[in-house]
Scaffold this active site. Structure first.
Site, short mmCIF file in Angstrom:
data_model
loop_
_atom_site.label_atom_id
_atom_site.label_comp_id
_atom_site.label_asym_id
_atom_site.label_seq_id
_atom_site.Cartn_x
_atom_site.Cartn_y
_atom_site.Cartn_z
N LYS A 14 4.45 12.69 117.21
CA LYS A 14 5.23 13.68 116.45
C LYS A 14 5.66 14.85 117.32
O LYS A 14 6.83 15.24 117.34
CB LYS A 14 4.42 14.18 115.25
CG LYS A 14 4.02 13.09 114.27
CD LYS A 14 3.27 13.63 113.07
CE LYS A 14 1.92 14.24 113.42
NZ LYS A 14 0.94 13.25 113.95
N ARG A 156 -6.89 19.34 125.13
CA ARG A 156 -7.39 20.08 123.96
C ARG A 156 -8.82 19.66 123.65
O ARG A 156 -9.16 18.48 123.76
CB ARG A 156 -6.49 19.80 122.75
CG ARG A 156 -5.30 20.72 122.70
CD ARG A 156 -4.26 20.29 121.69
NE ARG A 156 -4.81 19.59 120.54
CZ ARG A 156 -4.07 19.00 119.62
NH1 ARG A 156 -2.76 19.01 119.73
NH2 ARG A 156 -4.62 18.38 118.61
P1 ADP Z 1 1.15 13.93 117.68
O1 ADP Z 1 1.97 15.18 117.74
O2 ADP Z 1 1.66 12.95 116.65
O3 ADP Z 1 -0.33 14.14 117.56
P2 ADP Z 1 1.89 13.64 120.52
O4 ADP Z 1 3.37 13.80 120.53
O5 ADP Z 1 1.08 14.79 121.01
O6 ADP Z 1 1.37 13.13 119.07
O7 ADP Z 1 1.58 12.33 121.39
C1 ADP Z 1 0.23 11.93 121.65
C2 ADP Z 1 0.11 11.39 123.07
O8 ADP Z 1 0.76 10.12 123.17
C3 ADP Z 1 0.78 12.32 124.08
O9 ADP Z 1 -0.01 12.33 125.24
C4 ADP Z 1 2.14 11.66 124.33
O10 ADP Z 1 2.60 11.92 125.66
C5 ADP Z 1 1.84 10.19 124.12
N1 ADP Z 1 2.96 9.50 123.48
C6 ADP Z 1 3.82 10.01 122.56
N2 ADP Z 1 4.72 9.09 122.16
C7 ADP Z 1 4.41 7.94 122.83
C8 ADP Z 1 4.96 6.59 122.85
N3 ADP Z 1 6.03 6.25 122.09
N4 ADP Z 1 4.38 5.68 123.69
C9 ADP Z 1 3.32 6.04 124.44
N5 ADP Z 1 2.74 7.25 124.47
C10 ADP Z 1 3.27 8.21 123.66
#
Ligand code: ADP
Ligand code: ZN
Length: 213
Positions: A14, A156
């Site tokens: 997200k 985090r």
């Molecule tokens: P959320 O906000 O839903 O908790 P994040 O955007 O922080 O999720 O993403 C979680 C982790 O997964 C981050 O380290 C990000 O770089 C990685 N990530 C996000 N989207 C993808 C994807 N489509 N494929 C692989 N890794 C992803």
């Protein structure tokens, strides 16, 4: 006017997508987690209450979150819309939200829960600008350094594995049922979250443009 909700389990992507959509459409990303952490860091009375919930990975009470969000979306930079990331998370929150505004589109990121633990544990965040990276899936150009602003990347506290599993359990119990609410309203679109970061982004842009079409 474009009012979006990015919906999906913790670590679904997200925040990553909200940052990209925010740049593309020129509307702010409103990350509940960031708002909460900022309130905690300022040690306001609200922040102190919230802090005890965050540390344990529990959800904050609805009235605290809703107050924080409504203050935020009434700011002038939200006049053309916004992207909600991490809100609403409970039936109580979505019912409150429905009273004050109509959301245009809910982008529902669908991913296998098992894949999410790896994503969360590898996540790194910029301490200054909140840009999101992953040690394997989205590494910065120089290890441990933010591409955007050059500051140090951090993990985090709540991305420890047992806290992550706890968040996933809470998501399944309290947040996933909101999908049915959005389906009844007819403003939700499923996005295949197993595609890479670019693949997910393309699906989202397509969904937005189809709707605006
Ligand atoms: P959320 O906000 O839903 O908790 P994040 O955007 O922080 O999720 O993403 C979680 C982790 O997964 C981050 O380290 C990000 O770089 C990685 N990530 C996000 N989207 C993808 C994807 N489509 N494929 C692989 N890794 C992803
Ligand atoms: Zn940065």
């Amino acid at each position: 006017m474009l009012k979006l909700i990015l919906f999906g389990p913790p670590s679904a992507g997200k925040g990553t997508q909200a940052q990209r959509l925010s740049k593309k459409y020129g509307i702010p990303q409103i990350a509940t987690g960031d708002l909460l952490r900022a309130a905690v860091a300022k040690k306001t009375p609200l922040g102190m209450k919230i802090g005890s919930y965050l540390d344990s990975g529990r959800l904050c009470p609805d009235d605290l979150i809703v107050q924080l969000m409504f203050d935020r979306i009434s700011k002038s930079d939200c006049a053309n819309g916004y992207i909600m990331d991490g809100f609403p998370r409970t039936m109580g929150q979505v019912e409150e939200l429905d009273k004050v505004t109509e959301i245009d589109l809910v982008l529902n990121i669908v991913v296998e829960l098992e894949a999410l633990v790896e994503r969360a544990v590898g996540r790194r965040i910029c301490g200054e600008c909140a840009a999101v990276y992953h040690v394997k899936f989205s590494p910065p150009k120089a290890e441990g350094v933010c591409d955007e602003c050059g500051s140090a990347l951090v993990q985090r506290d709540d991305d420890k594995e047992h806290t992550v599993r706890n968040r996933l359990r809470i998501y399944t119990e309290e947040t996933a049922p909101l999908v049915e609410h959005f389906r009844r309203k007819g403003n939700i679109i499923d996005i295949d979250g197993s595609a890479g970061i670019d693949g997910v982004f393309d699906q989202m842009v397509e969904a937005i443009e189809r709707r605006e079409g």
